[in-house]
Design a protein around this motif. Structure first.
Motif, PDB file in Angstrom:
ATOM      1  N   LEU A 103     -16.498  -0.084  18.324  1.00 12.44           N
ATOM      2  CA  LEU A 103     -17.304  -0.048  19.543  1.00 12.44           C
ATOM      3  C   LEU A 103     -16.862  -1.138  20.519  1.00 12.44           C
ATOM      4  O   LEU A 103     -16.788  -0.908  21.732  1.00 12.44           O
ATOM      5  CB  LEU A 103     -18.784  -0.209  19.198  1.00 12.44           C
ATOM      6  N   LEU A 104     -16.537  -2.305  19.980  1.00 11.31           N
ATOM      7  CA  LEU A 104     -16.082  -3.399  20.820  1.00 11.31           C
ATOM      8  C   LEU A 104     -14.773  -3.043  21.532  1.00 11.31           C
ATOM      9  O   LEU A 104     -14.580  -3.381  22.708  1.00 11.31           O
ATOM     10  CB  LEU A 104     -15.902  -4.661  19.969  1.00 11.31           C
ATOM     11  N   LYS A 105     -13.883  -2.346  20.846  1.00  5.86           N
ATOM     12  CA  LYS A 105     -12.634  -1.895  21.473  1.00  5.86           C
ATOM     13  C   LYS A 105     -12.921  -0.932  22.623  1.00  5.86           C
ATOM     14  O   LYS A 105     -12.300  -1.022  23.696  1.00  5.86           O
ATOM     15  CB  LYS A 105     -11.722  -1.230  20.427  1.00  5.86           C
ATOM     16  N   GLU A 106     -13.847  -0.026  22.400  1.00  4.39           N
ATOM     17  CA  GLU A 106     -14.214   0.912  23.469  1.00  4.39           C
ATOM     18  C   GLU A 106     -14.754   0.165  24.687  1.00  4.39           C
ATOM     19  O   GLU A 106     -14.438   0.504  25.833  1.00  4.39           O
ATOM     20  CB  GLU A 106     -15.264   1.905  22.955  1.00  4.39           C
ATOM     21  N   ARG A 107     -15.538  -0.860  24.438  1.00  2.00           N
ATOM     22  CA  ARG A 107     -16.106  -1.637  25.539  1.00  2.00           C
ATOM     23  C   ARG A 107     -15.031  -2.418  26.288  1.00  2.00           C
ATOM     24  O   ARG A 107     -15.044  -2.491  27.520  1.00  2.00           O
ATOM     25  CB  ARG A 107     -17.177  -2.595  25.006  1.00  2.00           C
ATOM     26  N   LEU A 108     -14.108  -3.021  25.555  1.00  7.87           N
ATOM     27  CA  LEU A 108     -13.021  -3.761  26.204  1.00  7.87           C
ATOM     28  C   LEU A 108     -12.198  -2.847  27.088  1.00  7.87           C
ATOM     29  O   LEU A 108     -11.791  -3.226  28.198  1.00  7.87           O
ATOM     30  CB  LEU A 108     -12.127  -4.417  25.149  1.00  7.87           C
ATOM     31  N   ILE A 165     -10.247  -9.605  22.093  1.00  6.28           N
ATOM     32  CA  ILE A 165     -11.249  -9.367  21.053  1.00  6.28           C
ATOM     33  C   ILE A 165     -10.561  -9.424  19.702  1.00  6.28           C
ATOM     34  O   ILE A 165      -9.367  -9.129  19.581  1.00  6.28           O
ATOM     35  CB  ILE A 165     -11.957  -8.006  21.233  1.00  6.28           C
ATOM     36  N   SER A 166     -11.319  -9.823  18.671  1.00  8.72           N
ATOM     37  CA  SER A 166     -10.720  -9.912  17.338  1.00  8.72           C
ATOM     38  C   SER A 166     -11.761  -9.643  16.264  1.00  8.72           C
ATOM     39  O   SER A 166     -12.972  -9.801  16.478  1.00  8.72           O
ATOM     40  CB  SER A 166     -10.086 -11.296  17.120  1.00  8.72           C
ATOM     41  N   HIS A 167     -11.250  -9.230  15.118  1.00  5.74           N
ATOM     42  CA  HIS A 167     -12.084  -8.945  13.947  1.00  5.74           C
ATOM     43  C   HIS A 167     -11.430  -9.592  12.731  1.00  5.74           C
ATOM     44  O   HIS A 167     -10.253  -9.357  12.441  1.00  5.74           O
ATOM     45  CB  HIS A 167     -12.196  -7.431  13.720  1.00  5.74           C
ATOM     46  N   SER A 168     -12.192 -10.459  12.067  1.00  6.28           N
ATOM     47  CA  SER A 168     -11.710 -11.106  10.848  1.00  6.28           C
ATOM     48  C   SER A 168     -12.872 -11.219   9.868  1.00  6.28           C
ATOM     49  O   SER A 168     -13.877 -11.892  10.148  1.00  6.28           O
ATOM     50  CB  SER A 168     -11.157 -12.497  11.153  1.00  6.28           C
ATOM     51  N   GLY A 169     -12.768 -10.530   8.734  1.00  8.70           N
ATOM     52  CA  GLY A 169     -13.852 -10.553   7.763  1.00  8.70           C
ATOM     53  C   GLY A 169     -15.124  -9.972   8.351  1.00  8.70           C
ATOM     54  O   GLY A 169     -15.147  -8.847   8.844  1.00  8.70           O
ATOM     55  N   SER A 170     -16.180 -10.750   8.328  1.00  9.79           N
ATOM     56  CA  SER A 170     -17.466 -10.275   8.846  1.00  9.79           C
ATOM     57  C   SER A 170     -17.739 -10.783  10.264  1.00  9.79           C
ATOM     58  O   SER A 170     -18.867 -10.695  10.743  1.00  9.79           O
ATOM     59  CB  SER A 170     -18.598 -10.725   7.915  1.00  9.79           C
ATOM     60  N   ILE A 171     -16.708 -11.301  10.933  1.00 10.92           N
ATOM     61  CA  ILE A 171     -16.898 -11.925  12.244  1.00 10.92           C
ATOM     62  C   ILE A 171     -16.121 -11.180  13.333  1.00 10.92           C
ATOM     63  O   ILE A 171     -14.954 -10.833  13.160  1.00 10.92           O
ATOM     64  CB  ILE A 171     -16.445 -13.404  12.209  1.00 10.92           C
ATOM     65  N   LEU A 172     -16.806 -10.945  14.464  1.00 10.46           N
ATOM     66  CA  LEU A 172     -16.164 -10.426  15.665  1.00 10.46           C
ATOM     67  C   LEU A 172     -16.193 -11.499  16.744  1.00 10.46           C
ATOM     68  O   LEU A 172     -17.166 -12.245  16.865  1.00 10.46           O
ATOM     69  CB  LEU A 172     -16.898  -9.180  16.197  1.00 10.46           C
TER      70      LEU A 172
END
Length: 205
Positions: free
Chosen positions: A38-43, A146-153
């Protein structure tokens, strides 16, 4: 305070800079990965950025390389027209303009990130006008990441080499100096913080 060293973000050489970031932690990596889509879509929904910033913020419109407004994901050589609160740039017909010069996607077992880099440019709707239609010079970049690592965005906007644009007509020089100084002294970071927070606000949007 020194600028963060981030892969793909141009090095800081002159002028002002900022690193504006927001973070959201989820209960599990799986939940974070689900929301990263969803974050990718928003970016990539540049035309909707204002809705994540809230009222009183800048308005963004994506244009293709030929200078026509479009509703799609951004591409390299596209333009973004920015309508900031306050006096507009005459060279940009009341708007500030940036060109997307880089889009990178990094994906490993530990981390995934997307970076969009833009730089001030002339108004693509005015072929005869070579002036940079932005309050910053052409050396500046705005880097949306934007980035995704483990449980963190994370959502971040990283400004580099931010100096006033003086390659302009006199009225624009004065306007550019005023707006750039406001930005360099931190007020633009408030705008960007609204956007990074909004991109990660999955409850209200």
């Amino acid at each position: 305070m020194k600028p963060k060293k981030i892969a793909g973000v141009p090095p800081q050489k002159t002028g002002g800079f900022h690193d504006t970031e927001s973070l959201k932690k989820f209960d599990s990596p799986e939940k974070a990965a689900e929301n990263f889509h969803l974050l990718k879509e928003r970016l990539f929904s540049v035309n909707e950025w204002k809705s994540y910033c809230g009222k009183g913020s800048a308005d963004f419109q994506l244009y293709d390389s030929a200078g026509h407004p479009v509703q799609r994901i951004p591409r390299i050589s596209d333009f973004i027209r920015i309508n900031i609160p306050g006096p507009g740039d005459q060279a940009g017909k009341g708007f500030d303009w940036v060109e997307i010069i880089q889009i990178t996607h990094q994906n490993t077992d530990q981390k995934e990130s997307i970076l969009i880099t833009s730089s001030p440019c002339s108004n693509p709707e005015e072929n005869k006008n070579s002036y940079i239609a932005h309050f910053y010079s052409e050396k500046a970049t705005s880097n949306f990441r934007i980035s995704h690592s483990g449980s963190i965005l994370k959502a971040g906007i990283h400004g580099r080499n931010e100096s006033p644009n003086f390659k302009a007509k006199l009225t624009d020089k004065i306007r550019n100096l005023m707006v750039a100084l406001v930005g360099i002294f931190g007020f633009s970071k408030i705008q960007w913080k609204c956007l990074t927070d909004g991109l990660l606000d999955f409850d209200s949007h």
